[in-house]
Design a protein around this motif. Structure first.
Motif, PDB file in Angstrom:
ATOM      1  N   ASP A 148      45.708  53.259  45.391  1.00  0.00           N
ATOM      2  CA  ASP A 148      45.997  51.480  45.378  1.00  0.00           C
ATOM      3  C   ASP A 148      46.172  50.291  44.661  1.00  0.00           C
ATOM      4  O   ASP A 148      47.010  49.295  44.218  1.00  0.00           O
ATOM      5  N   THR A 149      45.207  51.103  43.204  1.00  0.00           N
ATOM      6  CA  THR A 149      44.571  50.398  42.554  1.00  0.00           C
ATOM      7  C   THR A 149      46.768  50.079  41.367  1.00  0.00           C
ATOM      8  O   THR A 149      47.198  48.903  40.973  1.00  0.00           O
ATOM      9  N   GLY A 150      47.342  51.559  41.301  1.00  0.00           N
ATOM     10  CA  GLY A 150      48.408  51.299  40.970  1.00  0.00           C
ATOM     11  C   GLY A 150      49.699  50.549  41.270  1.00  0.00           C
ATOM     12  O   GLY A 150      49.852  49.869  40.530  1.00  0.00           O
ATOM     13  N   ILE A 151      49.706  50.212  42.271  1.00  0.00           N
ATOM     14  CA  ILE A 151      50.036  49.887  43.935  1.00  0.00           C
ATOM     15  C   ILE A 151      49.771  48.103  43.141  1.00  0.00           C
ATOM     16  O   ILE A 151      50.964  47.346  43.099  1.00  0.00           O
ATOM     17  N   ALA A 152      48.443  47.302  42.670  1.00  0.00           N
ATOM     18  CA  ALA A 152      48.168  46.224  42.766  1.00  0.00           C
ATOM     19  C   ALA A 152      48.964  45.920  41.432  1.00  0.00           C
ATOM     20  O   ALA A 152      49.538  44.697  41.153  1.00  0.00           O
ATOM     21  N   ALA A 153      48.895  47.197  40.358  1.00  0.00           N
ATOM     22  CA  ALA A 153      49.485  46.748  39.445  1.00  0.00           C
ATOM     23  C   ALA A 153      50.580  46.925  39.217  1.00  0.00           C
ATOM     24  O   ALA A 153      51.118  45.783  38.263  1.00  0.00           O
ATOM     25  N   ALA A 154      51.255  47.722  39.585  1.00  0.00           N
ATOM     26  CA  ALA A 154      53.213  47.278  39.534  1.00  0.00           C
ATOM     27  C   ALA A 154      53.987  46.011  40.470  1.00  0.00           C
ATOM     28  O   ALA A 154      54.574  45.421  40.359  1.00  0.00           O
ATOM     29  N   CYS A 155      52.510  45.781  41.518  1.00  0.00           N
ATOM     30  CA  CYS A 155      53.124  44.230  42.259  1.00  0.00           C
ATOM     31  C   CYS A 155      53.120  43.443  40.849  1.00  0.00           C
ATOM     32  O   CYS A 155      53.619  42.209  40.974  1.00  0.00           O
ATOM     33  N   ALA A 156      51.725  43.394  39.842  1.00  0.00           N
ATOM     34  CA  ALA A 156      51.476  42.300  38.742  1.00  0.00           C
ATOM     35  C   ALA A 156      52.714  42.404  37.721  1.00  0.00           C
ATOM     36  O   ALA A 156      53.514  41.114  37.172  1.00  0.00           O
ATOM     37  N   TYR A 157      53.510  44.024  37.380  1.00  0.00           N
ATOM     38  CA  TYR A 157      54.134  43.581  36.567  1.00  0.00           C
ATOM     39  C   TYR A 157      55.548  43.686  37.132  1.00  0.00           C
ATOM     40  O   TYR A 157      56.216  42.905  36.388  1.00  0.00           O
TER      41      TYR A 157
END
Length: 371
Positions: A225-234
């Motif tokens: 989930d942390t990775g998904i949030a980072a990918a969304c921002a990216y």
């Protein structure tokens, strides 16, 4: 609700943007892609800016910042389509920071904060698709600790990372382990990915491992989930630049003696791209804000965000290529690289169809409309 960023966050944004503009040019990125898709020197520069330490607790040499600060950083890195897997650093930090024992934290978190160690997730298996609860990797207890046997695919910078967080079956449940790349029984085979970054196949054969937690599925879900949030921002950063570059092209390209940006049909398509960008931006904020929510609520929120981001990424990328004409698919033009990055991001951490299924499986009869 106040969605304005603090002065510190704006200063952080400016610092990362200056580095991207001056230190990570399109020419440097092309050189990194040609060299394999990962540059330890570039990752070291990110660490020197304090970005690897951003979410590491202060007690372990980090800055102790939160999800919004990480979102600001990832959005700016997206503008430069930076290849180095900082999102993996944030994902690994979240899992180790909340689930690892004191010994593991004291050993690895300071190294992550300084940029000395790159720790990445190695959860993907061929039969699992995007499901985190499907895991064939096996862990066995030994006199020295634990030994893992597994095959993991598409591990980010897997042949360059220093350690892996690996889920494996232990006593009929999924546990999470840390495996060092230099350990015996560890083999990696690196390769380039479609967006120019680097991945690897990871094979473990009775590889010695340290137990992070026996509650492996919960820890893995938090990391993902942390990775998904980072990918969304990216992705928001990538789309923002894609819209800007496409608008510049339409203003410069002329037909019949006038800029094609004056054609009403193309203006409408640009307006649709901008609308999809802003929808994605709002859901990226939503994703980062929900990282601190209870696990069930967090998982639902991140799935919703990934659905919208997936739709926006596909639309913005495809429209940019079409509006750019033939040049839009050439390797020399940056829009083609934006498009490849957005296409791969749509499938990273679960594609839109997978997350749509996650959203629909948690819907009630009213779907929340009349409740």
């Amino acid at each position: 609700m106040d969605f304005n960023f603090s002065d510190d966050q704006e200063q952080l944004r400016d610092a990362v943007r200056r580095w991207v503009d001056k230190g990570y040019t399109f020419e440097r990125r092309r050189t990194i892609v040609a060299a394999g898709g990962f540059d330890r020197a570039a990752y070291g520069e990110l660490a020197e800016l304090g970005l690897a330490a951003l979410t590491v607790p202060e007690a372990h040499g980090g800055m102790g910042q939160g999800a919004i600060d990480a979102m600001v950083v990832m959005e700016e890195l997206g503008r430069g389509i930076v290849l180095e897997p900082l999102a993996q650093t944030y994902a690994a930090t979240a899992a180790l920071g909340q689930y690892a024992g004191a010994d593991l934290q004291e050993r690895w978190l300071p190294q992550i904060a300084s940029g000395e160690a790159l720790v990445v997730l190695a959860q993907q298996e061929r039969k699992a698709r995007y499901r985190l609860d499907v895991c064939e990797a096996k862990a066995a207890q030994t006199q020295a600790g634990y030994a893992l046997t597994a095959i993991k695919s598409i591990v980010p910078a897997g042949d360059q990372a220093d350690a892996f967080l690996v889920p494996a079956q232990l006593g009929g449940a999924i546990a999470l382990f840390l495996v060092e790349r230099t350990a015996s029984g560890v083999a990696t085979q690196g390769y380039g990915l479609q967006d120019g970054s680097r991945g690897a196949e990871l094979t473990l054969t009775d590889a010695p491992a340290a137990l992070v937690t026996t509650d492996g599925l919960a820890a893995l879900e938090l990391a993902v989930d942390t990775g998904i949030a980072a990918a969304c921002a990216y992705a928001v950063g990538v789309m923002d630049q894609t819209v800007r570059v496409t608008a510049d092209y339409l203003n410069q390209r002329k037909q019949f003696g006038v800029a094609i940006a004056s054609f009403q049909a193309l203006r409408h398509r640009m307006a649709d791209m901008k609308m999809q960008l802003e929808l994605a931006r709002s859901m990226s904020y939503y994703a980062s804000l929900k990282l601190g929510a209870p696990a069930a609520e967090r998982r639902r929120a991140l799935a919703r965000a990934k659905v919208q981001l997936g739709q926006s990424m596909r639309f913005v990328g495809q429209q940019a290529v079409q509006l750019s004409g033939g040049i839009g698919v050439t390797d020399e033009y940056i829009v083609s690289h934006y498009f490849k990055t957005l296409t791969q991001l749509e499938m990273t951490w679960g594609d839109s169809l997978h997350h749509l299924g996650e959203v629909s499986s948690h819907m009630q009869e009213t779907a929340g409309v009349f409740a």
